[in-house]
Design a protein around this motif. Sequence first.
Motif, short mmCIF file in Angstrom:
data_model
loop_
_atom_site.label_atom_id
_atom_site.label_comp_id
_atom_site.label_asym_id
_atom_site.label_seq_id
_atom_site.Cartn_x
_atom_site.Cartn_y
_atom_site.Cartn_z
N TYR A 177 0.85 -1.04 0.05
CA TYR A 177 0.09 0.00 -0.01
C TYR A 177 0.90 1.18 0.02
N PRO A 178 0.22 2.47 -0.65
CA PRO A 178 1.14 3.51 -0.51
C PRO A 178 1.29 4.07 0.83
N PRO A 179 2.13 5.03 1.51
CA PRO A 179 2.29 5.52 2.59
C PRO A 179 1.44 6.44 2.90
N THR A 180 1.38 6.78 4.37
CA THR A 180 0.25 7.94 4.63
C THR A 180 0.78 9.42 5.00
N ASN A 181 2.34 9.30 4.94
CA ASN A 181 2.80 10.42 5.40
C ASN A 181 3.08 11.46 4.12
N TRP A 182 2.71 12.63 4.07
CA TRP A 182 2.77 13.41 2.63
C TRP A 182 4.36 13.95 2.41
N ASP A 183 5.27 13.67 3.67
CA ASP A 183 6.51 14.08 3.41
C ASP A 183 7.37 12.89 2.88
N ASP A 184 6.75 11.71 2.62
CA ASP A 184 7.39 10.62 2.13
C ASP A 184 7.61 10.88 0.69
N THR A 185 8.94 11.19 0.15
CA THR A 185 8.95 11.78 -1.18
C THR A 185 9.35 10.35 -2.08
N SER A 186 9.50 9.14 -1.46
CA SER A 186 9.41 8.09 -2.41
C SER A 186 8.09 7.74 -2.83
N TRP A 187 7.11 8.45 -2.39
CA TRP A 187 5.74 8.17 -3.08
C TRP A 187 5.56 9.40 -3.96
N ASN A 188 6.24 9.50 -5.13
CA ASN A 188 5.94 10.26 -6.11
C ASN A 188 5.49 9.78 -7.54
N TYR A 189 5.23 10.87 -8.35
CA TYR A 189 4.51 10.29 -9.64
C TYR A 189 5.00 9.02 -10.20
N GLU A 190 6.26 8.87 -10.19
CA GLU A 190 6.88 7.77 -10.84
C GLU A 190 6.83 6.62 -10.15
N ALA A 191 6.62 6.61 -9.06
CA ALA A 191 6.15 5.62 -8.01
C ALA A 191 4.75 5.28 -8.26
N MET A 192 3.89 6.04 -8.38
CA MET A 192 2.43 6.00 -8.81
C MET A 192 2.41 5.16 -9.92
N ARG A 193 3.08 5.71 -11.09
CA ARG A 193 3.07 5.17 -12.46
C ARG A 193 3.42 3.60 -12.36
N ASP A 194 4.75 3.40 -11.63
CA ASP A 194 5.15 1.95 -11.46
C ASP A 194 3.84 1.10 -10.88
N THR A 195 3.47 1.77 -9.79
CA THR A 195 2.40 0.98 -9.19
C THR A 195 1.02 0.68 -9.92
N ALA A 196 0.89 1.65 -10.91
CA ALA A 196 -0.58 1.70 -11.69
C ALA A 196 -0.10 0.35 -12.73
N ARG A 197 1.14 0.25 -13.30
CA ARG A 197 1.50 -0.77 -14.23
C ARG A 197 1.14 -1.93 -13.63
N LYS A 198 1.52 -2.29 -12.37
CA LYS A 198 1.23 -3.62 -11.78
C LYS A 198 -0.42 -3.77 -11.34
N LEU A 199 -0.95 -2.79 -11.11
CA LEU A 199 -2.36 -2.93 -10.69
C LEU A 199 -3.32 -2.92 -12.00
N SER A 200 -2.67 -2.73 -13.14
CA SER A 200 -3.54 -2.76 -14.30
C SER A 200 -3.80 -4.34 -14.77
N SER A 201 -4.84 -4.65 -15.52
CA SER A 201 -5.17 -5.73 -16.07
C SER A 201 -6.31 -6.08 -17.11
N ASP A 202 -6.16 -6.81 -18.03
CA ASP A 202 -6.98 -7.06 -19.24
C ASP A 202 -7.36 -5.75 -19.72
#
Length: 451
Positions: A177-202
């Motif tokens: 799951y993504p973090p809850t801390n807004w200051d966690d810079t690891s949760w950036n748009y590229e991380a969101m894109r990578d996550t979206a790729r893993k979650l997309s299907s069909d």
Amino acid sequence: MRKKGKSLIIALTSITAMSSVLFGCSKSDSETGDAADPGKSKVEITWLVRTDPNMVDWEKDMISGFQKEHSNITVKLEQIPQAEIDQRLTTMISSGKVPDVWSANWANSGFATYNKMGALLDLTPYVEKDASALAGINKNILDIYRIDGKIYGVPMLAIGSFLFYNKEIFDKAGVAYPPTNWDDTSWNYEAMRDTARKLSSDIGNADKQVFGVFNSMAPNLQAWGFGGDFFNPDAYTSAVMGEPAVLTNAANKEAIQFNVDLINKDKVAPNQTTIDAVNAIGDPFLTGRVAMVINGGWGFWSYQPAKFKWGVAPIPYHDGRKVPLFVDPWNVSAKSKHPAESWEFIKYLIDPKNGGKKFMEKTSATPADNTLAEQWYQQVADKTGMKAEDIKVLNEGAVKNGREADNHLIDKFSVIGNTINQTISGVWNGQKSVDDGLKEIDTNLRSLNLK
């Protein structure tokens, strides 16, 4: 709802003067804020609300409870569908047949538009007289509706923006799951894109496809998330759009291009055509067709019917990131014949021990009154399965990174928004390049001549 920072001062000198005149013209014995007992004569006030079957019970409760305490005041409920509010309110204001109590941010246009029209009563004498009734509202939030030293609205809620996610799709894909801390810079748009790729299907199978992410925010609000803005700072303080900044802020192109790539290159986000089709069968998130959705905090209640477990995370980090806050006020019409009685009703609606508390319990909307904060954290935690302390961190981060929504601060935003939307669908669908689309938006906004 709009959130302007604490120092927000909208320079509407002429409008303020107009409002003062209107306020002065409508004064009566009960309108000066000195009407300690407004119950000496029977009056009727009109309360304008949006048509919403989910809110009817609360509205009836408010009216019956208030009338028991104020037997001389009858509250007449008037319901208007969301899509008709702008048009009908404009007609009401033009004809002088205005509602007494309403919210200026419930239409496509917002507070700035109606304040520019001189439609809102200066509530300063009432607020000063009953300061204790607003003691729990953060001054920065309250100051949103303080224009040139005068208060034109009282906040009822203060909603941030978030990323909502489907826990079951994450679990099925084995993704953290993504973090809850807004200051966690690891949760950036590229991380969101990578996550979206893993979650997309069909993808491509209309009956089964699941998109990794959907950004439901308007184009300008997406630009905010990258440090961009379609408008110059003066637009938010003067309420006049003026010269657009669509082409002068490089972050605008970065933001729009990122979403276009999610749709057309990465194929992890739906285009407008797909969203329209999915909406025909239900909300894309609720129907499980998108794993993550960026949305306003109304997701806390609109996603309650979900048949799956869901969570909440910050909007991804980016240098200069700002996210919209939606602070809805209660307002009184400048031409109300019963402003003191209307103010009494507003006090009842925002009372953290009565109307305000019941509104929070009914809607799960983030209360503007801080004395309700802990109850709201626990309420949302109980409904999401998250920890109350995580909800607190998420909400405080949304406020810290937030700024009031553009449509609440800039006059005639309904026209402005429609102008942008005329072009952006073609950009999302890949029919126009980002460069061409932004140029077209810039040209069309300039043609509105809103200076």
